[in-house]
Scaffold this active site. Structure first.
Site, mmCIF file in Angstrom:
data_model
loop_
_atom_site.group_PDB
_atom_site.id
_atom_site.type_symbol
_atom_site.label_atom_id
_atom_site.label_comp_id
_atom_site.label_asym_id
_atom_site.label_seq_id
_atom_site.Cartn_x
_atom_site.Cartn_y
_atom_site.Cartn_z
ATOM 1 N N MET A 12 0.719 -1.175 -0.078
ATOM 2 C CA MET A 12 -0.111 -0.016 0.135
ATOM 3 C C MET A 12 0.881 1.348 -0.074
ATOM 4 S SD MET A 12 -3.410 -1.133 1.975
ATOM 5 C CE MET A 12 -2.844 -0.706 3.743
ATOM 6 N N HIS A 54 9.183 -3.482 3.630
ATOM 7 C CA HIS A 54 8.817 -3.844 2.025
ATOM 8 C C HIS A 54 10.085 -4.093 1.204
ATOM 9 C CE1 HIS A 54 5.615 -0.659 3.502
ATOM 10 N NE2 HIS A 54 4.857 -1.613 3.291
ATOM 11 N N GLN A 103 -2.669 -12.369 7.684
ATOM 12 C CA GLN A 103 -2.763 -12.187 6.371
ATOM 13 C C GLN A 103 -2.108 -13.094 5.587
ATOM 14 O OE1 GLN A 103 -2.899 -8.161 4.432
ATOM 15 N NE2 GLN A 103 -0.674 -8.583 4.067
ATOM 16 N N SER A 140 4.024 1.494 7.884
ATOM 17 C CA SER A 140 3.956 2.722 7.366
ATOM 18 C C SER A 140 3.189 3.571 8.454
ATOM 19 C CB SER A 140 3.135 2.637 6.060
ATOM 20 O OG SER A 140 3.484 1.699 5.207
ATOM 21 N N ARG A 141 2.263 3.015 9.229
ATOM 22 C CA ARG A 141 1.480 3.836 10.232
ATOM 23 C C ARG A 141 2.419 4.458 11.330
ATOM 24 N NH1 ARG A 141 -2.010 -0.378 8.707
ATOM 25 N NH2 ARG A 141 -3.819 0.117 7.798
HETATM 26 P P1 AMP Z 1 1.267 -2.867 3.572
HETATM 27 O O1 AMP Z 1 1.984 -1.977 2.477
HETATM 28 O O2 AMP Z 1 1.598 -2.680 4.871
HETATM 29 O O3 AMP Z 1 0.066 -3.543 3.037
HETATM 30 O O4 AMP Z 1 2.520 -4.054 3.579
HETATM 31 C C1 AMP Z 1 2.814 -4.587 2.014
HETATM 32 C C2 AMP Z 1 3.647 -6.248 2.484
HETATM 33 O O5 AMP Z 1 4.739 -5.871 3.419
HETATM 34 C C3 AMP Z 1 2.733 -6.890 3.405
HETATM 35 O O6 AMP Z 1 3.133 -8.223 3.047
HETATM 36 C C4 AMP Z 1 3.324 -6.778 4.816
HETATM 37 O O7 AMP Z 1 3.193 -7.931 5.682
HETATM 38 C C5 AMP Z 1 4.859 -6.600 4.479
HETATM 39 N N1 AMP Z 1 5.434 -5.692 5.553
HETATM 40 C C6 AMP Z 1 5.053 -4.632 6.097
HETATM 41 N N2 AMP Z 1 5.747 -4.272 7.277
HETATM 42 C C7 AMP Z 1 6.784 -5.360 7.365
HETATM 43 C C8 AMP Z 1 7.987 -5.310 8.157
HETATM 44 N N3 AMP Z 1 7.986 -4.518 9.066
HETATM 45 N N4 AMP Z 1 8.564 -6.486 7.815
HETATM 46 C C9 AMP Z 1 8.421 -7.425 6.913
HETATM 47 N N5 AMP Z 1 7.292 -7.105 6.019
HETATM 48 C C10 AMP Z 1 6.391 -6.210 6.364
#
Ligand code: AMP
Length: 279
Positions: free
Chosen positions: A29, A36, A152, A185-186
């Site tokens: 996202m 990421h 998820q 991201s939050r």
């Molecule tokens: P998001 O943009 O939050 O939807 O995350 C996109 C992908 O990045 C998802 O598969 C998340 O689980 C992964 N992700 C987010 N934060 C982390 C993190 N700190 N370590 C590893 N993967 C992450």
């Protein structure tokens, strides 16, 4: 690196590459961070092409404020992906992804009726809707997901088992800040003081590994909930020790060979989630 905003543009590119080439896909996202990028770097290493999607999916938000305040920075994301070796960014508009009313609906019995499934009604249906559509557009061989969002990841594995049997789903370890806070991201929405307290989640999950020798899962869950409230967390939604494969609650340690602790708690206006293997 190329950026496609239209499905047709992407499909034209996808049709041109060799059928024997391996394509890795990382759905996101946006507002990217090292978490990421670790997924992207793995994909770059393991595939001929890496596609990253950036799409803030309104259908998976059950909280309007969360959607409105979701951070975005397209220019920075593009630069970071270029640097990480990404080949293609797929960045569709909402109209491009959802030109008509959404009719599909998903349920993943046992996996989506606990934890996030309880506290974010409709969330996993929204995730499955967008991820299934993205898989059909992108046509990847491997797709990468973070264990930061462990539930998820389990649901996507189930989605793939049901509908995309040739697709490999890889779960990647959580990338953390120096103090242990899982990157998200939050996190930018935390105030300075909240950010200082945010590492408590990691500290307490780590402590749970030791407490396991002496205390039951329920005792540990209660202890951690109390500690978070004392540390200034506004609300603890769940602290749940569950089996890593079934997500069923672990009542006694002997019931699971792979216990995992899952936490969702609010710090100010920000909802944080995290999880850790308890082995
Ligand atoms: P998001 O943009 O939050 O939807 O995350 C996109 C992908 O990045 C998802 O598969 C998340 O689980 C992964 N992700 C987010 N934060 C982390 C993190 N700190 N370590 C590893 N993967 C992450």
């Amino acid at each position: 690196m190329r950026v496609f905003r239209s499905i047709q543009g992407y499909k034209n590119w996808r049709n041109e590459i060799s059928t024997s080439s391996k394509l890795g896909f990382v759905p996101t996202m946006g507002f990217l961070h090292e978490g990421h990028l670790s997924l992207v770097r793995n994909s770059v290493q393991e595939n001929n092409y890496t596609v990253v999607s950036i799409f803030v999916n309104p259908v998976q938000f059950n909280n309007r404020e969360d959607l409105e305040k979701y951070p975005r920075n397209e220019t920075r994301d593009i630069a970071m992906l270029e640097e990480a070796g990404c080949d293609i960014i797929f960045m569709p508009s909402i109209e491009e992804m959802y030109p008509e009313e959404i009719t599909e609906s998903y349920s993943f019995p046992a996996l989506d009726d606990v934890m996030e499934g309880v506290f974010r009604p409709g969330h996993f249906n929204g995730v499955a809707v967008v991820v299934a559509r993205l898989f059909k557009i992108i046509l990847p061989n491997i797709s990468y997901f973070g264990k930061k969002d462990y539930q998820q990841y389990m649901i996507i594995k189930e989605l793939a088992r049901q509908q995309f049997p040739d697709l490999i789903i890889k779960g990647m370890e959580t990338i953390r800040e120096k103090d242990g806070l899982a990157m998200s991201s939050r996190n930018v929405r935390l105030s300075v003081v909240e950010r200082e307290n945010a590492d408590m989640i990691f500290q307490l999950m780590t402590r749970a590994k030791k407490l396991k020798e002496e205390f039951s899962p329920a005792e540990i869950e209660k202890h951690i909930a109390n500690m978070l409230v004392n540390a200034g967390f506004a609300k603890v939604e769940y602290i749940q020790i569950s089996d890593a494969d079934t997500l069923e609650p672990v009542h006694q340690w002997k019931d699971s060979s792979k216990p995992r602790i899952f936490i969702a708690a609010w710090l100010g206006n920000v909802r944080l989630i995290d999880n850790m293997e308890l082995i």
